[in-house]
Design a protein around this motif. Structure first.
Motif, PDB file in Angstrom:
ATOM      1  N   GLN A  24       0.848  -1.179   0.000  1.00 31.92           N
ATOM      2  CA  GLN A  24       0.000   0.000   0.000  1.00 31.92           C
ATOM      3  C   GLN A  24       0.891   1.238   0.000  1.00 31.92           C
ATOM      4  N   ALA A  26       0.949   5.399   1.550  1.00 35.39           N
ATOM      5  CA  ALA A  26       0.352   6.319   2.528  1.00 35.39           C
ATOM      6  C   ALA A  26       0.828   7.736   2.233  1.00 35.39           C
ATOM      7  N   LYS A  54      -4.272   6.227   3.283  1.00 34.27           N
ATOM      8  CA  LYS A  54      -3.488   5.182   2.631  1.00 34.27           C
ATOM      9  C   LYS A  54      -4.403   4.279   1.826  1.00 34.27           C
ATOM     10  N   TRP A  56      -4.357   1.098  -1.724  1.00 33.98           N
ATOM     11  CA  TRP A  56      -3.669   0.266  -2.699  1.00 33.98           C
ATOM     12  C   TRP A  56      -3.141   1.135  -3.838  1.00 33.98           C
ATOM     13  N   ALA A  89       8.753   3.053   5.461  1.00 35.11           N
ATOM     14  CA  ALA A  89       7.661   2.093   5.286  1.00 35.11           C
ATOM     15  C   ALA A  89       7.304   1.507   6.640  1.00 35.11           C
ATOM     16  N   SER A  91       4.787  -1.867   8.438  1.00 32.11           N
ATOM     17  CA  SER A  91       4.034  -3.101   8.195  1.00 32.11           C
ATOM     18  C   SER A  91       2.862  -3.177   9.148  1.00 32.11           C
ATOM     19  N   LYS A  94      -3.835  -6.224   7.665  1.00 30.61           N
ATOM     20  CA  LYS A  94      -5.113  -5.663   7.255  1.00 30.61           C
ATOM     21  C   LYS A  94      -6.114  -6.802   7.147  1.00 30.61           C
ATOM     22  N   VAL A 104       0.703  -6.400   5.108  1.00 32.25           N
ATOM     23  CA  VAL A 104       0.804  -5.272   4.189  1.00 32.25           C
ATOM     24  C   VAL A 104       2.045  -4.457   4.527  1.00 32.25           C
ATOM     25  N   GLU A 105       2.817  -4.112   3.500  1.00 35.77           N
ATOM     26  CA  GLU A 105       3.947  -3.196   3.614  1.00 35.77           C
ATOM     27  C   GLU A 105       3.476  -1.874   3.010  1.00 35.77           C
ATOM     28  N   THR A 106       3.510  -0.798   3.805  1.00 34.58           N
ATOM     29  CA  THR A 106       2.988   0.499   3.375  1.00 34.58           C
ATOM     30  C   THR A 106       4.123   1.504   3.240  1.00 34.58           C
TER      31      THR A 106
END
Length: 152
Positions: A24, A26, A54, A56, A89, A91, A94, A104-106
């Motif tokens: 994702q 952000a 944030k 996809w 980043a 994690s 979700k 998920v890594e954002t």
């Protein structure tokens, strides 16, 4: 290991255990007042906790453009400038609509020179507020995101 167990491992178990994280983006929307940096925070639709906008990645947009689009939809950022590459980043897990959690890594993109609109797609579903970066770090629950916010 028997052939049947090996087939089960390769076909069903290994993909579940070693599934890559989903990605994702952000938007870390910043402004500076006379004393400190402030972060635009929004509430999550699911839990009501404070988060960054944030979502996809969007087909046809790069990471920063996708983050800016999420900032528009979720927080009303009608104009803003993405400042290059992600600054970090974090994690988290979700829960999908199916009820299953996914890793998920954002990637966090800084957005500056912001203009807000009071009319935006999710205005009726979320609250938004500007908070000092140190307070923002205390509002979020992800340790890696807390670190990013504390370093501002």
């Amino acid at each position: 290991m028997s052939n049947l167990l090996l087939q089960a491992w390769e076909g069903m178990i290994k993909p579940i255990l070693f599934r890559p994280k989903r990605v994702q983006v952000a938007a870390l929307c910043l402004r500076t007042n006379s004393r400190e940096k402030e972060v635009l925070m929004i509430t999550s639709r699911g839990t009501g906790r404070w988060i960054l906008p944030k979502g996809w990645p969007i087909s046809g947009k790069d990471g920063g453009e996708s983050a800016l689009q999420e900032a528009w939809e979720e927080a009303g950022v009608q104009k803003g400038r993405v400042e290059g590459d992600p600054i970090g980043a974090f994690s988290y897990e979700k829960e999908l609509k199916t009820g299953l959690p996914v890793a998920v890594e954002t990637f966090v993109y800084t957005i500056c020179d912001i203009e807000l609109s009071d009319k935006y797609p999710e205005a009726q579903q979320r609250e938004r507020k500007w908070v000092p970066s140190q307070e923002a770090a205390n509002l979020v629950r992800e340790p890696e995101l807390q670190d990013i916010l504390r370093q501002l």
